[in-house]
Structures are given as C-alpha cells and as structure tokens.
Design an enzyme around this catalytic site. Structure first.
Site, PDB file in Angstrom:
ATOM      1  N   ASP A 152       0.853  -1.187   0.000  1.00  0.00           N
ATOM      2  CA  ASP A 152       0.000   0.000   0.000  1.00  0.00           C
ATOM      3  C   ASP A 152       0.891   1.240   0.000  1.00  0.00           C
ATOM      4  OD1 ASP A 152      -3.054   0.780   0.638  1.00  0.00           O
ATOM      5  OD2 ASP A 152      -1.687   2.183   1.632  1.00  0.00           O
ATOM      6  N   GLU A 173      -4.846   2.462  -3.998  1.00  0.00           N
ATOM      7  CA  GLU A 173      -3.381   2.454  -4.038  1.00  0.00           C
ATOM      8  C   GLU A 173      -2.827   1.147  -3.483  1.00  0.00           C
ATOM      9  OE1 GLU A 173      -5.325   4.215  -2.169  1.00  0.00           O
ATOM     10  OE2 GLU A 173      -4.489   4.753  -0.219  1.00  0.00           O
TER      11      GLU A 173
END
Length: 513
Positions: free
Chosen positions: A391, A434
């Site tokens: 992430d 993301e």
C-alpha cells in the site's frame, strides 16, 4: 364360464382401457399447459429463443405433429447461450459488489453499529449477483449503508493509515472504484462517449447528493454493455445459423443431383440396351448387306446421340455443383473469418475485464482467478506460496497536494517498478485504490520478504517528479505464507494485518505475519 360372464369381463377391460386413455390424455394436457406457462416466462430473452418457442408452441397444439428433437434442439441451444451470458454477467457483477463492500469495510470500525449490516450484505452478495430479482433490494441496502456511513461520520479501522480520513476521503475512494468500473465497460461508440462524460464528472469530484444519480447512470451503462455484448453474439449466431443452412442446402442439392444422375444412367442403359437389341434383331432378320449396314448405322447413331445427351447432362450437373461448391467454400471462409473475429473479440473483452485500465496490471477479478489456481495447486501438491499486500504511504497527500492527475502518474510508475522487479513466476495485481497484491509461488514468507524488500527499496529510490518538483514515494508491505487449513480469506487477512503493522511501525517497511 357363461356368456354373460365373458361379456362383463370384456366390458370391464374396455372401461379400464378407456379410463387409462382419459387419464393419459389429461396428464398430457396438463403437461402441455405447464410447458405453455413456462414458455411465456421465457419469451423476450432473445430473438432466437422466441423463434424456437413459436415452433415449439405450434407443435404443442398440433397432436398430429409430435414434438421432435429438431424442434427442441434450437430451444436448448438458445437457453445454453443465455445461461452462459448470464453466468458471465453474474461474475462481473459479483466482482464489482465485492469491491464496493471492501471499500465500505475499510472505512468501518469493527465496533461500528453498521458492521452487522455490512456482514449481512457480505453474506447475501453472492445470491444478489446470481438472482437479479434480489439485486434492486441489495443495491438499495448498499446505498443506504453507504449513506449512513458518510452521514454519521466514522472512526477508521485500527491500523488504517488514514486516521484523519473524513467524508471527502471516502467519496474519493468511491469515485476511484466507479471510474475503474466505467472504464472496463464494453460499450458502443455512443455509450462510450456517455461513459467518458460520466468519468469526467466523477473525476472532478462527487458529493453525497451526486451518488444516487451517478449510480443510476452507471446501472444504465452496465445494461447497455450487457445488451451490446449479447446483440453482438446473437448476430454471430444468426450468421452462423445462416451459413449452416447453406451447407445443408448444398448437401440436399447434391443429393437431388445424384438422384437425377442415377435416373439418367438408368435411361441411358435402357436406351443402349434397346438399340443394341434392335441391331441384334436387324442382323438376324436381314438378308441384304446394304440394308443391314443402313440399319446398324441408324442404331449406332441413336446410341451416339444418347451418349452425347447423357454427357451434356452430366457436364451441366457438374458445372452447377462446382459453382455451388465454390459459393459454399467462399461462405465457409467468411464464416471461419467471422469465427476468428468473434473469438478474438471475446478474448479481448475477457482480458479487458481482467485488466486495470489505469496501470495495465491484472485487476481484482484476475487476482481472484489466480489465487484460486494457486490454492488448488497448494491443496494438491502442498507447495506453499506467499501473498504480499503493498500500500502506498501517504497517497492521499499526493492527491491533495498535486492533484489526482499526479496520483494517477504515481500509480502507473509504481506499477511499472513492481512489474519490472518481480520474478517471471510471480503474479501482481492492482487490488484497488493504491493497494497492490503479489502472489509468489513456491516461496516462504521469509524468502518472499527479502524479495519484497528489494521492491520496496526500488520504489523509494524511483525518481518521480511532477511539474519539476520531486515527489517522495514509499510503500509498505505485509506478507504471509500458506498455513494448514487456510482459506484464501485467511491468507489475505494475515497479509493485510501484517501490512497494517508495517504502517503502524512507521511505514516504508515489510512485515511478516
């Protein structure tokens, strides 16, 4: 036995047979009524099916023309085609609903009063994707839950990076998912133009009030995409059916020509035998050589004429069949080309549905398929594998500071770096937002962590500039390997927990669970 007893026995048998006939007739009538009712429910699904049902309905009402395999086959074929299309749509819909639920789950605190509603929706999502009559109610509950979540505010889940996320953050997450969904729809030119307009509107930012009309518009586009795919495939099937009918026509014509040829052979044989017989009779009856020559010459001329007529007929038949054959081969070539085009189109659509439009990486649907295969291999051969979830750190700040355009460029850059530095046997997908996920076959968590740490270092060292300004990009990872009695959700959950641990310990690091 008396005559009276014999008559009663005969009458009893006749009465029993008549009763059996009436019962069979009644059962047949009930069966016809049931089939008629089912056909009403099937009408309107596709032109092919409607046409096949018309023939079936006519046969049901005509006792002299019983239902045959020839009538049932088109019905079965159309229903199989509809079932395959429905299954494909259900999978795509299930993937979208899973992503939606995941975005809500990330925003929920475990102790939130909305958790029970989310759990209930997670349990019923599979049924809603398979049974369309459940879908409107499910979507309504989902929108209601989303609205409640946004309206009451929330405390983010433990370990979440965005401890200060507010409503606008959640709306950005929803917008990101909606943009991906709109991007993968297979639409006509007009439909794609409308989808692009909607994407630009979403990209500018959405509010709570915008959600309902945007979701309604997306549902309309999904319906258009489904109709377009179905119409395209139906057009191909109609064309294929036409070509097959032409092949059947050619075979029937060839059979007819063969019969005509057989008749011509028999007629020629009879005529030649008759002429030869007349020659033989003339030889026996003749006493004059000159008369014999004239008679034989006349009969031979008849034979030659019959042969010429037969030859001419054969040539005409050959020419007709050759022309028909050439036309047929031309159509078969067209059919093969059309089949290749349809197969290529279907493969392109399949790949498109499994590819993230922004980064070009495999998407969540592709990840689910790959995970299922790895899990099956692990279950069969006990070859453990590892799962890593990555992430981007402070990605919200990138969007807030430099805008979403910069955020998109960051995601593309990270995708390239990850793809370039992974082993060929590894699999990477953009899971959403993301977040990226990596599957590493035949790799322990420790081995995987070393490889992932090199990826992390490569990303932190990657030069990224936006409008001439350097932007620092780092990424946190959590990794785990398969354990006994694991399920895919267990495996993913441990890796996700390790990721949050990496976030809590300062980010830009790899943690093992």
């Amino acid at each position: 036995m008396s005559k009276e007893q014999i008559d009663w026995k005969k009458k009893y048998k006749e009465a029993a047979m008549e009763l059996e006939r009436l019962e069979n007739s009644r059962e047949g009538e009930l069966l016809r009524l049931a089939i008629s009712q089912l056909m009403i429910g099937l009408q309107g699904q596709s032109p092919d099916l409607d046409k096949a049902l018309v023939l079936l309905r006519s046969s049901l009402h005509d006792e002299k023309a019983p239902i045959s395999r020839k009538i049932l086959t088109p019905v079965e074929r159309s229903i199989r085609s509809l079932d395959a299309s429905r299954e494909s749509s259900s999978k795509a819909l299930l993937d979208v609903l899973h992503r939606w639920l995941l975005s809500i789950k990330k925003a929920l605190n475990a102790e939130s009063p909305l958790s029970d509603k989310l759990l209930e929706l997670e349990r019923s999502v599979a049924g809603a994707s398979e049974s369309l009559y459940q879908l409107p109610g499910f979507i309504s509950q989902l929108v209601e839950l989303q609205s409640e979540l946004i309206s009451i505010g929330h405390t983010p889940a433990e370990g979440s990076e965005a401890s200060g996320e507010d409503t606008s953050v959640q709306l950005e997450m929803i917008a990101d998912e909606l943009l991906q969904l709109v991007g993968v729809l297979n639409l006509t030119t007009d439909g794609r133009r409308a989808a692009d307009d909607l994407s630009r509107k979403i990209d500018k930012g959405i509010s709570i009030a915008d959600l309902a009309p945007i979701l309604t518009r997306i549902c309309e586009l999904i319906q258009q995409a489904t109709d377009a795919s179905q119409e395209d495939f139906e057009s191909y099937l109609l064309n294929l059916n036409s070509q097959l009918a032409e092949v059947q026509g050619f075979l029937q014509e060839s059979h007819s020509e063969q019969q005509v040829s057989s008749i011509a052979h028999r007629e020629l044989d009879l005529q030649v035998r008759a002429d030869v017989g007349q020659i033989h009779q003339a030889v026996e009856d003749s006493n004059d050589l000159s008369e014999l020559k004239v008679s034989v010459s006349r009969q031979l001329a008849g034979i030659v004429k019959a042969m010429d007529h037969f030859k001419q007929g054969e040539e005409q038949r050959d020419n007709r069949l050759q022309k028909r054959y050439d036309d047929l081969m031309a159509h078969v070539t067209e059919m093969e080309e059309e089949t290749r085009r349809v197969k290529a189109h279907m493969e392109e659509e399949r790949q498109k549905a499994r590819t993230d439009a922004l980064t070009g990486l495999p998407n969540r649907a592709a990840y689910d398929d790959h995970m299922a295969k790895e899990f099956e291999r692990w279950s069969r051969y006990q070859q453990s594998f590892s799962v890593a979830i990555g992430d981007l750190d402070f990605f919200k700040k990138v969007n807030d500071t430099y805008g979403h355009l910069a955020g998109d460029k960051v995601l593309k850059l990270v995708a390239r770096v990850l793809s370039k530095n992974l082993r060929t046997s590894d699999f990477i997908a953009r899971f959403g937002g993301e977040e990226f996920v990596v599957l590493m076959p035949s790799t322990t968590a420790e081995e995987g962590a070393r490889a992932i740490d090199k990826l992390r270092a490569s990303i932190s060292k990657s030069p990224f500039n936006f409008h001439g300004k350097p932007v620092t990009i780092t990424m946190s990872f959590g990794i785990t390997q398969t354990q006994d009695a694991d399920t895919p959700d267990d495996l993913f959950g441990r890796a996700d927990k390790a990721l949050y641990e990496a976030k809590q310990k300062g980010r830009d690091r790899v943690c093992i669970a």
